[in-house]
Motif scaffolding. Structure first.
Motif, PDB file in Angstrom:
ATOM      1  N   THR A 138       4.917  -2.389   6.726  1.00  0.00           N
ATOM      2  CA  THR A 138       4.452  -2.419   5.330  1.00  0.00           C
ATOM      3  C   THR A 138       4.596  -3.808   4.732  1.00  0.00           C
ATOM      4  O   THR A 138       3.759  -4.238   3.922  1.00  0.00           O
ATOM      5  CB  THR A 138       5.222  -1.395   4.487  1.00  0.00           C
TER       6      THR A 138
ATOM      7  N   ALA B 111       1.716  -5.940   6.084  1.00  0.00           N
ATOM      8  CA  ALA B 111       0.465  -5.623   5.381  1.00  0.00           C
ATOM      9  C   ALA B 111       0.465  -6.199   3.973  1.00  0.00           C
ATOM     10  O   ALA B 111      -0.576  -6.679   3.480  1.00  0.00           O
ATOM     11  CB  ALA B 111       0.271  -4.102   5.339  1.00  0.00           C
TER      12      ALA B 111
ATOM     13  N   GLU C 233      -9.567  -5.109   7.409  1.00  0.00           N
ATOM     14  CA  GLU C 233      -9.993  -4.292   6.262  1.00  0.00           C
ATOM     15  C   GLU C 233     -10.193  -5.137   5.013  1.00  0.00           C
ATOM     16  O   GLU C 233     -11.101  -4.865   4.210  1.00  0.00           O
ATOM     17  CB  GLU C 233      -8.949  -3.208   5.996  1.00  0.00           C
TER      18      GLU C 233
ATOM     19  N   GLU D 252      -5.149  -4.929  11.580  1.00  0.00           N
ATOM     20  CA  GLU D 252      -6.036  -3.974  10.906  1.00  0.00           C
ATOM     21  C   GLU D 252      -6.159  -4.284   9.423  1.00  0.00           C
ATOM     22  O   GLU D 252      -7.253  -4.171   8.833  1.00  0.00           O
ATOM     23  CB  GLU D 252      -5.498  -2.551  11.113  1.00  0.00           C
ATOM     24  N   THR D 253      -5.058  -4.688   8.807  1.00  0.00           N
ATOM     25  CA  THR D 253      -5.101  -5.021   7.381  1.00  0.00           C
ATOM     26  C   THR D 253      -5.954  -6.261   7.149  1.00  0.00           C
ATOM     27  O   THR D 253      -6.734  -6.328   6.176  1.00  0.00           O
ATOM     28  CB  THR D 253      -3.680  -5.242   6.839  1.00  0.00           C
ATOM     29  N   ARG D 254      -5.859  -7.229   8.022  1.00  0.00           N
ATOM     30  CA  ARG D 254      -6.703  -8.426   7.897  1.00  0.00           C
ATOM     31  C   ARG D 254      -8.188  -8.051   8.013  1.00  0.00           C
ATOM     32  O   ARG D 254      -9.040  -8.562   7.258  1.00  0.00           O
ATOM     33  CB  ARG D 254      -6.330  -9.443   8.976  1.00  0.00           C
TER      34      ARG D 254
ATOM     35  N   ASP E 123       0.857  -1.186   0.000  1.00  0.00           N
ATOM     36  CA  ASP E 123       0.000   0.000   0.000  1.00  0.00           C
ATOM     37  C   ASP E 123       0.895   1.238   0.000  1.00  0.00           C
ATOM     38  O   ASP E 123       1.608   1.479   0.978  1.00  0.00           O
ATOM     39  CB  ASP E 123      -0.886  -0.018   1.243  1.00  0.00           C
TER      40      ASP E 123
ATOM     41  N   LEU F  70       0.584   3.556   3.076  1.00  0.00           N
ATOM     42  CA  LEU F  70       0.767   3.028   4.429  1.00  0.00           C
ATOM     43  C   LEU F  70       2.018   3.563   5.131  1.00  0.00           C
ATOM     44  O   LEU F  70       1.946   3.868   6.338  1.00  0.00           O
ATOM     45  CB  LEU F  70       0.789   1.502   4.383  1.00  0.00           C
TER      46      LEU F  70
ATOM     47  N   VAL G 114      -0.396  -9.859   4.028  1.00  0.00           N
ATOM     48  CA  VAL G 114      -1.840 -10.062   4.209  1.00  0.00           C
ATOM     49  C   VAL G 114      -2.578  -9.775   2.899  1.00  0.00           C
ATOM     50  O   VAL G 114      -3.497 -10.502   2.499  1.00  0.00           O
ATOM     51  CB  VAL G 114      -2.370  -9.162   5.341  1.00  0.00           C
ATOM     52  N   ALA G 115      -2.175  -8.698   2.203  1.00  0.00           N
ATOM     53  CA  ALA G 115      -2.814  -8.353   0.930  1.00  0.00           C
ATOM     54  C   ALA G 115      -2.603  -9.451  -0.107  1.00  0.00           C
ATOM     55  O   ALA G 115      -3.508  -9.752  -0.899  1.00  0.00           O
ATOM     56  CB  ALA G 115      -2.251  -7.028   0.425  1.00  0.00           C
TER      57      ALA G 115
ATOM     58  N   VAL H  40      -0.818  -3.227  12.759  1.00  0.00           N
ATOM     59  CA  VAL H  40      -1.009  -3.027  11.321  1.00  0.00           C
ATOM     60  C   VAL H  40      -1.436  -4.338  10.658  1.00  0.00           C
ATOM     61  O   VAL H  40      -2.323  -4.346   9.786  1.00  0.00           O
ATOM     62  CB  VAL H  40       0.286  -2.486  10.682  1.00  0.00           C
ATOM     63  N   ARG H  41      -0.860  -5.436  11.068  1.00  0.00           N
ATOM     64  CA  ARG H  41      -1.230  -6.744  10.493  1.00  0.00           C
ATOM     65  C   ARG H  41      -2.701  -7.059  10.778  1.00  0.00           C
ATOM     66  O   ARG H  41      -3.446  -7.474   9.880  1.00  0.00           O
ATOM     67  CB  ARG H  41      -0.318  -7.830  11.064  1.00  0.00           C
TER      68      ARG H  41
END
Length: 398
Positions: free
Chosen positions: A332, A335, A393, A389-391, A303, A306, A338-339, A386-387
């Motif tokens: 980052t 994240a 989202e 929150e990304t999951r 991202d 981010l 996860v993405a 962050v990990r």
């Protein structure tokens, strides 16, 4: 025991500086190496001459017994002279003139021979004995030696200290500091002759051989000088175990980061079965490359907005300034993984790689930086947030 150690130092002196002589002979002109070799040989002869074992030679040759102290001191004069010549050649170039010190050295040598002859000491036994009328000459002889030696060697020590301070870190600087330490030991060795002056003033008798402190200082001088001047030859071999240990430590410390990237992008593992088979340094190099390859493979999933948000949160959370950049990299990357799991691309496949902290282009610097990122990956609460929150989202189950 100390006699054996001193003899060992002499052997090291002859061997080490003999190698320097051979190097000079193969690579002319090399006056600097000749001066260095001359120093080592002279100082080794000076130590040998003062050893108790030389008494056997004195017993067979009366002339040797009488002039052995003078010969030993002249060898030390030669060592000092070669040291100054070596220093001048380093400072002004191999073809530099020897200058005023060469004239002074020869003058002092002549004065010392005259003073010793006028003193007429009896050096045939375990002690050197001088009659009352010759005592002032022998005291002057000892003082001239001390003053000349200390002044000359102090100039040399100052030069090497300045040279070592300005040299780049590595074997050159270490070698220069070892030579400096050897010169300091030589200064102390020279000053130790003042105990002979005190003994002469007291009763006109001094020991005919080197005492324990003098032998230790002389041996230390030779060993340090040989070590410093030949460090380029044996230094890499001696440092090999330390390099291996440092590389192995780095290899293991970045393993958690490498493992998660390998699991996400299996193709980055160049040779999974080799492990440490080709050495720790090569294994570390390969692991660094594989981590960077994994980073590049994930570039569509990073991202671009981010990093700025993570920096702001790191400052609010009180993350130490020195760790902010590593925390940003770790967050980052977390994240992006996860993405990828959600197959959510933030950028096209041919997007540029995310900008990371500028690191020097060598394996050690890269490994040191990845160790910092791995530490943040494993321990930072911000990275874990962050990990999560990304999951949430992207709808990826925890």
């Amino acid at each position: 025991m100390i006699e054996t150690l001193a003899y060992l130092a002499c052997v090291l002196g002859f061997a080490g500086f003999g190698v320097k002589l051979l190097e000079a002979g193969r690579d002319q002109p090399a006056r600097t190496l000749w001066f260095l070799a001359g120093f080592g040989i002279c100082i080794a002869l000076g130590i040998t001459d003062g050893m108790p074992a030389m008494d056997q030679l004195a017993g067979h040759h009366r002339w040797y017994a009488e002039y052995a102290p003078l010969a030993g001191d002249l060898a030390k004069f030669g060592a000092i002279g070669f040291t100054v010549a070596f220093t001048r050649s380093m400072r002004f170039g191999a073809d530099a003139r020897l200058g005023w010190h060469a004239v002074l050295s020869w003058f002092v040598i002549v004065v010392e021979i005259v003073l010793f002859t006028l003193a007429g000491p009896d050096c045939s036994g375990d002690e050197t004995v001088v009659a009352a009328e010759g005592r002032p000459f022998l005291i002057a002889y000892e003082l001239v030696f001390v003053v000349y030696g200390v002044l000359s060697l102090t100039l040399v020590a100052v030069f090497f200290a300045r040279f070592a301070t300005r040299a780049r870190a590595g074997s050159l600087r270490t070698g220069l500091w070892l030579i400096f330490a050897g010169v300091v030991a030589a200064v102390a060795w020279t000053l130790w002759d003042l105990d002979d002056v005190a003994a002469l003033i007291s009763d006109g008798r001094v020991g005919a051989t080197e005492d324990l402190p003098a032998a230790v200082l002389g041996a230390t001088c030779v060993v340090l000088a040989v070590a410093g001047s030949t460090l380029s030859v044996w230094g890499p071999s001696l440092a090999a175990p330390f390099r291996w240990a440092r590389a192995y430590r780095g290899y293991r410390r970045i393993e958690p980061l490498w493992t998660v990237l390998r699991d996400a992008v299996p193709g980055i593992a160049l040779d999974p079965a080799s492990g440490l088979g080709r050495g720790a340094e090569f294994a570390l190099y390969r692991r660094v490359i594989e981590i960077r390859d994994g980073h590049l493979a994930l570039r569509p999933y990073f991202d671009p907005d981010l990093p700025a948000r993570v920096v702001d949160r790191a400052r609010r959370d009180g993350v130490p300034t020195r760790r902010v950049a590593a925390t940003v990299d770790a967050a980052t990357l977390a994240a992006a993984l996860v993405a990828r799991e959600a197959d959510h691309r933030f950028q096209p496949d041919d997007a540029d790689a995310p900008v990371s902290r500028a690191v020097a282009a060598d394996v050690s610097a890269e490994a040191a930086w990845l160790i910092e990122v791995t530490r943040a990956w494993r321990r930072s609460a911000l990275v874990a947030d962050v990990r999560r929150e990304t999951r949430r989202e992207l709808g990826v189950p925890p």
